[in-house]
Motif scaffolding. Structure first.
Motif, PDB file in Angstrom:
ATOM      1  N   UNK A   8       0.847  -1.297   0.001  1.00 11.51           N
ATOM      2  CA  UNK A   8       0.063  -0.037  -0.104  1.00 11.51           C
ATOM      3  C   UNK A   8       0.712   1.268   0.015  1.00 11.51           C
ATOM      4  N   UNK A   9       2.012   1.150   0.811  1.00 12.94           N
ATOM      5  CA  UNK A   9       2.838   2.516   0.621  1.00 12.94           C
ATOM      6  C   UNK A   9       3.368   2.520  -0.605  1.00 12.94           C
ATOM      7  N   UNK A  10       3.662   1.834  -1.542  1.00  5.10           N
ATOM      8  CA  UNK A  10       4.370   1.730  -2.569  1.00  5.10           C
ATOM      9  C   UNK A  10       3.257   2.681  -3.368  1.00  5.10           C
ATOM     10  N   UNK A  11       2.019   2.295  -3.242  1.00  4.61           N
ATOM     11  CA  UNK A  11       1.027   3.126  -4.191  1.00  4.61           C
ATOM     12  C   UNK A  11       0.917   4.649  -3.802  1.00  4.61           C
ATOM     13  N   UNK A  12       1.207   4.910  -2.270  1.00  7.76           N
ATOM     14  CA  UNK A  12       1.133   6.332  -2.003  1.00  7.76           C
ATOM     15  C   UNK A  12       2.365   6.864  -2.483  1.00  7.76           C
ATOM     16  N   UNK A  13       3.468   6.192  -2.551  1.00  9.68           N
ATOM     17  CA  UNK A  13       4.911   7.076  -3.040  1.00  9.68           C
ATOM     18  C   UNK A  13       4.828   7.177  -4.381  1.00  9.68           C
ATOM     19  N   UNK A 127      -6.377  11.566  -4.618  1.00 10.45           N
ATOM     20  CA  UNK A 127      -5.669  12.218  -5.445  1.00 10.45           C
ATOM     21  C   UNK A 127      -4.264  12.925  -5.007  1.00 10.45           C
ATOM     22  N   UNK A 128      -4.333  13.338  -3.762  1.00  5.54           N
ATOM     23  CA  UNK A 128      -3.092  13.840  -3.210  1.00  5.54           C
ATOM     24  C   UNK A 128      -2.203  13.134  -2.618  1.00  5.54           C
ATOM     25  N   UNK A 129      -2.340  11.816  -2.784  1.00  2.67           N
ATOM     26  CA  UNK A 129      -1.577  10.840  -2.169  1.00  2.67           C
ATOM     27  C   UNK A 129      -1.613  10.385  -0.615  1.00  2.67           C
ATOM     28  N   UNK A 130      -2.629  10.895  -0.336  1.00  6.47           N
ATOM     29  CA  UNK A 130      -2.950  10.455   1.232  1.00  6.47           C
ATOM     30  C   UNK A 130      -3.844   9.307   1.162  1.00  6.47           C
ATOM     31  N   UNK A 131      -3.843   8.479   2.200  1.00  3.97           N
ATOM     32  CA  UNK A 131      -4.741   7.291   2.392  1.00  3.97           C
ATOM     33  C   UNK A 131      -5.884   7.366   3.443  1.00  3.97           C
ATOM     34  N   UNK A 132      -7.042   7.154   2.599  1.00  4.70           N
ATOM     35  CA  UNK A 132      -8.396   7.266   3.515  1.00  4.70           C
ATOM     36  C   UNK A 132      -9.038   5.831   3.517  1.00  4.70           C
ATOM     37  N   UNK A 133      -9.411   5.686   4.762  1.00  3.26           N
ATOM     38  CA  UNK A 133     -10.463   4.436   5.027  1.00  3.26           C
ATOM     39  C   UNK A 133     -11.809   4.748   4.893  1.00  3.26           C
ATOM     40  N   UNK A 134     -12.452   4.179   3.898  1.00  2.00           N
ATOM     41  CA  UNK A 134     -13.970   4.897   3.471  1.00  2.00           C
ATOM     42  C   UNK A 134     -15.140   3.730   3.879  1.00  2.00           C
TER      43      UNK A 134
END
Length: 431
Positions: A8-13, A127-134
């Motif tokens: 998951x961290x790779x996606x964020x980066x 879109x800004x690279x942050x992670x949200x739990x929805x």
């Protein structure tokens, strides 16, 4: 450039890097969607999700968490091993999350609803690279279940799972020559579809396809009936179709994980192989089969194949899922707009891309087939209801996401708030 992410961290980066460098990006699972709008990505990054394929069953036995790149077969097999099931698409090589973000039809939907109806929560890179739990408390919850491709990259989902109550399924397939079009689809309307009340334990599926061993001039009809919880499809179900004297018929039974192999949707089948062909779809959702329209599309497919042999691997798919679980959920509860539809139909125009002229002929055929089906609807809807996961890319926003004003207004407001720069506007964009 392709980046194969592993966490998951790779996606964020990757998203943060792409934003810093002002590079467009597109997340890809297993390339199921063939929509032309993804061709708008130029000099961008493909985020390949296939390593995010974990399955973790919750301690309560009622939920499971799946990695964002997992494919249907991995989910089915992992859950089957512990006596569980959930709704996935029927094709083994398709991802769970990609179709799920657009609603997601599946063979267990009569019992439980769409793939997206199983969602409990989603981890999503924004879109800004942050992670949200929805989850159901988030205002994006409504939009992600039907228009989710427009809002982020899902790195994992937690979904409802169910005890396997009906492990055994049976099938019977039939091959008909083209002269049986009217009789076959009249029988399906009367004996299976039943004005949108097809029994929950049945699924029917057919397609037109040219096969020289059956008829060198005209597409044959390949028709399947699948039934849940039996060792053989019941005689009363198959009798009307046997009475039509099929060219060939075959039957069998087995456990639920074997089902994709029976209808040509397994990993080893041609459907899941990279054939090098363009596979352009022109979908429409219908209420019942109009036998006059069925004849017209069959004849147009036949004449075009004979005039343009480069298109002779094209087919028309007719998917008849039972709808009780889908219709049980109010339409306004999610962005998926067409819960009232009974049939998912899709001309698939297949060809080796070889210049603009052939591409133009392929598009002309696909649109013409869809127009005939639309014209054949009783009490015709004023839009061609289009399943987003099959969309070609020329459809209007209203045709994909529903033409109710409130739907359009709500989707646009959420898009403006959560993706104002249009980072996720390549797969069936809202705007």
């Amino acid at each position: 450039m392709t980046v194969e992410v592993a966490t998951e961290g790779d996606v964020i980066e990757v998203v943060k890097y792409a934003n810093e460098q002002q590079i467009p990006f597109l997340a890809v699972n297993n390339a199921h969607g063939a929509i032309t709008t993804v061709g708008r990505v130029k000099n961008g990054i493909m985020i390949w999700m296939r390593q995010l394929d974990s399955v973790q069953v919750g301690e309560d036995g009622h939920t499971a968490t799946f990695g964002g790149g997992i494919l249907d077969k991995a989910v089915t097999d992992a859950l089957w091993a512990v006596g569980k099931q959930t709704v996935t698409g029927g094709c083994e090589c398709v991802s769970v999350i990609g179709p799920g973000l657009g609603g997601g039809h599946g063979l267990l939907q009569a019992r439980h609803g769409l793939v997206s109806d199983q969602f409990v929560s989603l981890n999503m890179v924004m879109a800004d690279g942050t992670l949200e739990i929805i989850d159901h408390t988030h205002e994006l919850w409504w939009a992600l279940r039907g228009a989710g491709h427009n809002f982020g990259i899902v790195t994992s989902i937690t979904s409802r799972i169910y005890d396997t109550k009906y492990p055994t399924w049976a099938f019977q397939n039939f091959t008909f020559t083209g002269d049986k079009v009217e009789a076959l689809y009249s029988n399906i309307n009367e004996h299976l579809l039943r004005n949108g009340t097809q029994p929950t334990d049945l699924f029917h599926y057919s397609f037109f396809s040219k096969n020289a061993a059956i008829d060198a001039d005209s597409p044959a009809i390949f028709f399947y009936i699948l039934q849940e919880g039996v060792d053989a499809v019941r005689e009363a179900v198959v009798a009307p179709f046997l009475a039509l004297e099929p060219f060939a018929t075959f039957k069998g039974s087995g456990d639920y994980p074997e089902l994709p192999g029976w209808i040509g949707w397994a990993n080893a089948a041609a459907t899941c192989q990279n054939s090098g062909l363009a596979n352009t779809r022109f979908p429409i959702e219908l209420q019942k089969y109009n036998v006059i329209a069925q004849r017209r599309v069959h004849d147009l497919l036949r004449s075009t194949m004979n005039e343009v042999p480069a298109l002779n691997r094209s087919i028309i798919l007719f998917e008849g899922y039972s709808q009780q679980g889908v219709k049980a959920i109010p339409s306004q509860d999610s962005a998926y707009p067409f819960r009232g539809s009974n049939l998912l139909v899709s001309p698939v125009v297949r060809f080796n891309e070889n210049g603009e002229e052939l591409t133009r002929k392929a598009k002309t055929l696909g649109e013409a087939l869809r127009d005939i089906l639309h014209e054949g609807e009783d009490n015709r809807h004023n839009i061609k209801r289009t399943y987003v996961n099959y969309a070609f890319g020329t459809e209007s926003v209203e045709e994909i996401y529903g033409n109710e004003f409130w739907r359009q207004e709500k989707l646009l407001a959420l898009k403006k708030k959560y993706d104002p720069d249009g980072k996720f506007s390549f797969y069936a964009p809202i705007s």
